[in-house]
Motif scaffolding. Structure first.
Motif, PDB file in Angstrom:
ATOM      1  N   CYS A   9     -88.954  50.117  -8.385  1.00  0.00           N
ATOM      2  CA  CYS A   9     -87.907  49.107  -8.495  1.00  0.00           C
ATOM      3  C   CYS A   9     -88.480  47.894  -9.227  1.00  0.00           C
ATOM      4  N   CYS A  12     -88.253  44.552  -6.762  1.00  0.00           N
ATOM      5  CA  CYS A  12     -89.106  44.322  -5.594  1.00  0.00           C
ATOM      6  C   CYS A  12     -90.378  45.147  -5.626  1.00  0.00           C
ATOM      7  N   CYS A  23     -81.530  50.309  -5.197  1.00  0.00           N
ATOM      8  CA  CYS A  23     -82.815  50.284  -4.509  1.00  0.00           C
ATOM      9  C   CYS A  23     -82.582  50.187  -3.005  1.00  0.00           C
ATOM     10  N   SER A  25     -84.715  49.464  -0.880  1.00  0.00           N
ATOM     11  CA  SER A  25     -85.574  48.444  -0.295  1.00  0.00           C
ATOM     12  C   SER A  25     -84.979  47.045  -0.421  1.00  0.00           C
ATOM     13  N   CYS A  26     -84.433  46.708  -1.605  1.00  0.00           N
ATOM     14  CA  CYS A  26     -83.927  45.346  -1.776  1.00  0.00           C
ATOM     15  C   CYS A  26     -82.444  45.300  -2.089  1.00  0.00           C
TER      16      CYS A  26
HETATM   17 ZN    ZN Z   1     -85.924  46.918  -4.953  1.00  0.00          ZN
END
Ligand code: ZN
Length: 454
Positions: A9, A12, A23, A25-26
Motif C-alpha cells: 500500500c 501506509c 487497503c 490496513s488503512c
Molecule cells: Zn494502506
C-alpha cells in the motif's frame, strides 16, 4: 527461484500477497501496487560465517549524558523537536502538498545556519532559482545555506561526504532516485531505499537529516508513512485551507515527547510563531451562543483552549446525519448514546454537526464533557454560562472522570480571562484565584444543573 509477487500500500506501507482495490490496513482506495522486494533475501552464507568487530557493551547502570542539542531559535520548532535538534538524528516532516513544508524548512535551515551550523538544502522539487525566490520573499538571503537542485541519490551522498554539513534537508524524499533500485522515483521501494540510504549515511557521518514527505492521495506515489519506522522523529505539518495557522505535530520522537505541537501562522513573509495559541483559536469567538463550549485541553506539554461548536437540527433523513470535523466520530456516537441512556435525552430524528473552531484537531477524551455541553446547548437552544471553560471525561455509566493536568488547564483559562470552569468532582482539588469551579460527579448532575431536569 520463482518469487511471489508482493503488493504494497503506497499510503501506509502495508504488505499483501495479492492485489485488492482497497487497503485493509488503512482503508485507502486504489493505493496498492506491485512492488519488487528491496533485497533478494538471505544470501547462501549466513552472517556468522565471517566475523565482524566486537560491539561495545554497557550495563544498565551506565550513566550517559543527554544528547547535546542545537537550538534554531524558532521556539515552536525547537519544542516540537524535544528541545532542539539532536546531532546525527533523522527527522521526517510530512504534510499535504502546498501546506507550507518547504517554507517551514527553509526558515528552519536558515535559522540553524545563522547559528553557525553548516547546512545544505537539497531540492528535488524546484530549481535553485525558485528556492532563492522563496528565500527572498522570506527575507533569508543573508543566511549561509548551501543549495542544490538534485534528485540523484548517489550524487547527493558524494556531495554530502565531501561537504560534511551538520544538517541536510531533503525536499522531498519522493523525488529522490537511487540508481540501484529498479523502479520509478516515488515508488515504495525507491522512497524506502532513498530514506534508508540517507538516514544511515547521515548517522555514519554524524549529520542530521530532515526528509520532507508529501502526503499523497492518489496511490501513484508512496506517502511518508512508509518511512516513518526508519527515522528518529516524525513530524506532521497540518493546517486547513482557508485558515492562516499551521500546526507542527510530533507523532513519534525518540528524543522527546510525542504529540507535542508547535503553532505557526502563515503570513506574507513566511511562517510566524504563535506564542499564545489559545488566544488565536478563541479569537473568532463572539458573545456566548447556543452550541458553543470552550474546552480547556492539553496538547503535548502545553495547555490549549479551543471552542467546540455544535448544531442540532430536525432531520428529514431516515438515518440522521452525524458530521464531525476535528474530533472522533466514534466518540461522538458514544456521547450521544450516554446522553440518551443515562440522562434520557434522545437525539433520534435530529441531525448532529460538531466542529472544532479554527480547524484544530482534538483527540483527548478529556473533551467529552465540553462536547456533551455543546450538544446539549445546541439541542436546548440555550447558551452556556459566559467565560466558562469545560473539561472532563465521560464514562459509559455517565460518571465524570478526572483528567490529567487539571491545574494547568485551569491556569491557562484564568490567564485568558475566563472566570469559571465546569470540571469533574474527582481528582486533586485545585484553587485558582478568580476562577469559580463548578464540580460535577456525573453527567446527570451536570445536565440537571445547566439545563433543568433533563
Ligand atoms: Zn494502506
Amino acid at each position: 527461484m520463482a518469487k511471489n509477487p508482493q503488493f504494497t500500500c503506497t499510503a501506509c506501507g502495508a504488505h499483501f500477497s495479492k492485489w485488492s482495490g482497497r487497503c485493509d490496513s488503512c482503508g485507502q482506495w486504489n493505493s496498492i501496487v506491485e512492488e519488487r522486494p528491496l533485497s533478494s533475501g538471505p544470501t547462501s552464507k549466513s552472517l556468522g560465517a565471517r566475523r565482524g568487530a566486537p560491539v561495545k557493551l554497557s550495563d544498565l547502570g551506565t550513566q550517559e549524558d543527554p544528547p547535546p542539542r542545537a537550538q534554531s531559535g524558532l521556539a515552536e520548532l525547537d519544542r516540537v523537536l524535544g528541545g532542539g535538534l539532536v546531532p546525527a538524528s533523522a527527522i521526517l516532516v510530512g504534510g499535504d502538498p502546498g501546506i507550507g513544508k518547504s517554507t517551514l524548512l527553509l526558515q528552519a535551515i536558515a535559522a540553524f545556519a545563522r547559528k553557525g551550523m553548516k547546512t545544505i538544502y537539497v531540492s528535488g522539487e524546484e530549481a535553485s532559482a525558485q528556492v532563492r525566490m522563496r528565500a527572498t520573499r522570506l527575507d533569508l538571503l543573508d543566511a549561509p545555506v548551501q543549495l542544490a537542485a538534485e534528485t540523484n541519490l548517489r550524487d547527493i551522498l558524494t556531495t554530502l561526504e565531501a561537504e560534511r554539513p551538520g544538517l541536510v534537508v531533503i525536499d522531498s524524499i519522493q523525488t529522490m532516485w537511487a540508481d540501484n533500485v529498479e523502479s520509478a522515483p516515488g515508488s515504495v521501494s525507491q522512497v524506502r531505499a532513498a530514506a534508508h540510504e540517507l538516514t544511515s549515511f547521515a548517522k555514519r557521518m554524524g549529520m542530521s537529516v530532515i526528509l520532507v514527505g508529501h502526503v499523497t492521495k492518489d496511490g501513484q506515489i508512496a506517502g511518508p508513512r512508509v518511512v516513518e519506522h526508519m527515522v528518529d522523529t516524525v513530524l506532521y505539518f497540518e493546517g486547513e485551507r482557508g485558515h492562516q495557522f499551521r500546526i507542527l505535530r510530533a507523532v513519534k520522537n525518540r528524543f522527546g515527547p510525542a504529540d507535542e505541537i508547535g503553532v505557526f501562522e502563515m503570513t506574507g513573509s513566511g511562517l510566524a510563531e504563535v506564542a499564545n495559541p489559545s488566544a488565536l483559536f478563541l479569537s473568532e469567538r463572539g458573545a456566548p451562543s447556543p452550541g458553543s463550549a470552550v474546552f480547556a485541553g492539553i496538547e503535548g506539554t502545553r495547555p490549549l483552549l479551543v471552542e467546540f461548536q455544535a448544531l442540532v437540527a430536525p432531520s428529514s433523513l431516515s438515518q440522521p446525519r452525524r458530521t464531525v470535523v476535528g474530533w472522533d466520530g466514534g466518540r461522538l456516537s458514544m456521547i450521544l448514546a450516554v446522553l440518551e441512556a443515562r440522562c434520557g435525552i434522545p437525539f433520534a430524528g435530529l441531525d448532529v454537526y460538531l466542529n472544532v473552531a479554527g480547524g484544530m484537531k482534538i483527540s483527548e477524551p478529556a473533551a467529552d464533557l465540553a462536547v456533551a455541553a455543546a450538544l446539549l446547548s445546541a439541542r436546548e437552544d440555550t447558551s452556556l454560562p459566559p467565560d466558562t471553560v469545560i473539561f472532563g471525561e465521560i464514562s459509559l455509566s455517565g460518571a465524570l472522570r478526572a483528567v490529567s493536568q487539571g491545574e494547568n488547564r485551569l491556569k491557562e483559562a484564568q490567564k485568558l480571562g475566563f472566570t469559571a470552569a465546569i470540571v469533574p468532582s474527582g481528582g486533586k482539588p485545585v484553587n485558582i484565584a478568580g476562577l469559580t469551579l463548578n464540580r460535577f460527579g456525573d453527567l446527570t448532575g451536570f445536565v440537571g444543573d445547566m439545563f433543568g431536569a433533563g
